[in-house]
Design a protein around this motif. Sequence first.
Motif, PDB file in Angstrom:
ATOM      1  N   ASN A 261       0.803  -1.226   0.000  1.00 21.90           N
ATOM      2  CA  ASN A 261       0.000   0.000   0.000  1.00 21.90           C
ATOM      3  C   ASN A 261       0.837   1.277   0.000  1.00 21.90           C
ATOM      4  O   ASN A 261       0.362   2.319   0.409  1.00 21.90           O
ATOM      5  N   LYS A 262       2.074   1.184  -0.452  1.00 25.02           N
ATOM      6  CA  LYS A 262       2.925   2.368  -0.622  1.00 25.02           C
ATOM      7  C   LYS A 262       2.930   2.756  -2.102  1.00 25.02           C
ATOM      8  O   LYS A 262       2.774   1.905  -2.978  1.00 25.02           O
ATOM      9  N   ASN A 263       3.109   4.037  -2.374  1.00 24.88           N
ATOM     10  CA  ASN A 263       3.173   4.505  -3.764  1.00 24.88           C
ATOM     11  C   ASN A 263       4.498   4.110  -4.380  1.00 24.88           C
ATOM     12  O   ASN A 263       5.555   4.324  -3.788  1.00 24.88           O
ATOM     13  N   MET A 264       4.419   3.533  -5.593  1.00 22.39           N
ATOM     14  CA  MET A 264       5.612   3.090  -6.310  1.00 22.39           C
ATOM     15  C   MET A 264       5.614   3.631  -7.724  1.00 22.39           C
ATOM     16  O   MET A 264       4.566   3.834  -8.316  1.00 22.39           O
ATOM     17  N   LYS A 265       6.824   3.810  -8.231  1.00 22.87           N
ATOM     18  CA  LYS A 265       7.020   4.173  -9.633  1.00 22.87           C
ATOM     19  C   LYS A 265       7.828   3.047 -10.261  1.00 22.87           C
ATOM     20  O   LYS A 265       8.932   2.747  -9.816  1.00 22.87           O
ATOM     21  N   ILE A 266       7.256   2.421 -11.293  1.00 19.40           N
ATOM     22  CA  ILE A 266       7.918   1.299 -11.956  1.00 19.40           C
ATOM     23  C   ILE A 266       8.244   1.682 -13.396  1.00 19.40           C
ATOM     24  O   ILE A 266       7.354   2.056 -14.156  1.00 19.40           O
ATOM     25  N   ARG A 267       9.527   1.625 -13.747  1.00 16.54           N
ATOM     26  CA  ARG A 267       9.950   1.864 -15.131  1.00 16.54           C
ATOM     27  C   ARG A 267      10.011   0.517 -15.838  1.00 16.54           C
ATOM     28  O   ARG A 267      10.506  -0.459 -15.281  1.00 16.54           O
TER      29      ARG A 267
ATOM     30  N   GLU B 198      10.859   2.369  -7.765  1.00 22.99           N
ATOM     31  CA  GLU B 198      11.149   3.396  -6.767  1.00 22.99           C
ATOM     32  C   GLU B 198       9.933   3.532  -5.868  1.00 22.99           C
ATOM     33  O   GLU B 198       8.809   3.510  -6.333  1.00 22.99           O
ATOM     34  N   VAL B 199      10.184   3.695  -4.580  1.00 26.02           N
ATOM     35  CA  VAL B 199       9.112   3.920  -3.619  1.00 26.02           C
ATOM     36  C   VAL B 199       9.172   5.383  -3.226  1.00 26.02           C
ATOM     37  O   VAL B 199      10.246   5.902  -2.921  1.00 26.02           O
ATOM     38  N   GLU B 200       8.019   6.059  -3.239  1.00 33.24           N
ATOM     39  CA  GLU B 200       7.997   7.472  -2.890  1.00 33.24           C
ATOM     40  C   GLU B 200       8.446   7.659  -1.449  1.00 33.24           C
ATOM     41  O   GLU B 200       8.031   6.923  -0.559  1.00 33.24           O
TER      42      GLU B 200
END
Length: 111
Positions: free
Chosen positions: A32-38, A95-97
């Motif tokens: 439930n954490k915000n993630m950015k996936i490339r 990446e996790v915010e």
Amino acid sequence: MDTMIEENGPSTHQPEVSPSFQARQKLEALLNKNMKIRMTDGRTLVGLFLCTDRDCNVILGSAQEFLKSTDMFSQGEPRVLGLAMIPGHHVVSIEVEADSLEDTQGFRPRC
């Protein structure tokens, strides 16, 4: 003269925690954490980390897709996907915010 050592009291030895258990705990802390996936095709997905599996597939909730931009200054409008499954073999980086990690122990944001 030989010295004999006896252990009469309670053991102070802490039970060993396996590396796989520690990894699981860290992974569960990211739920439930915000993630950015490339991804390998240049797209970036941003959303809530909901689950993963042994093949490193990732499920994001409330996901938005950002296309790779040829112009460095314009990212373009995000496309709302909702629930998204990203195959593990397409993941380049995750990446996790940092804001999501403030209440999570054991993780430090990358600077």
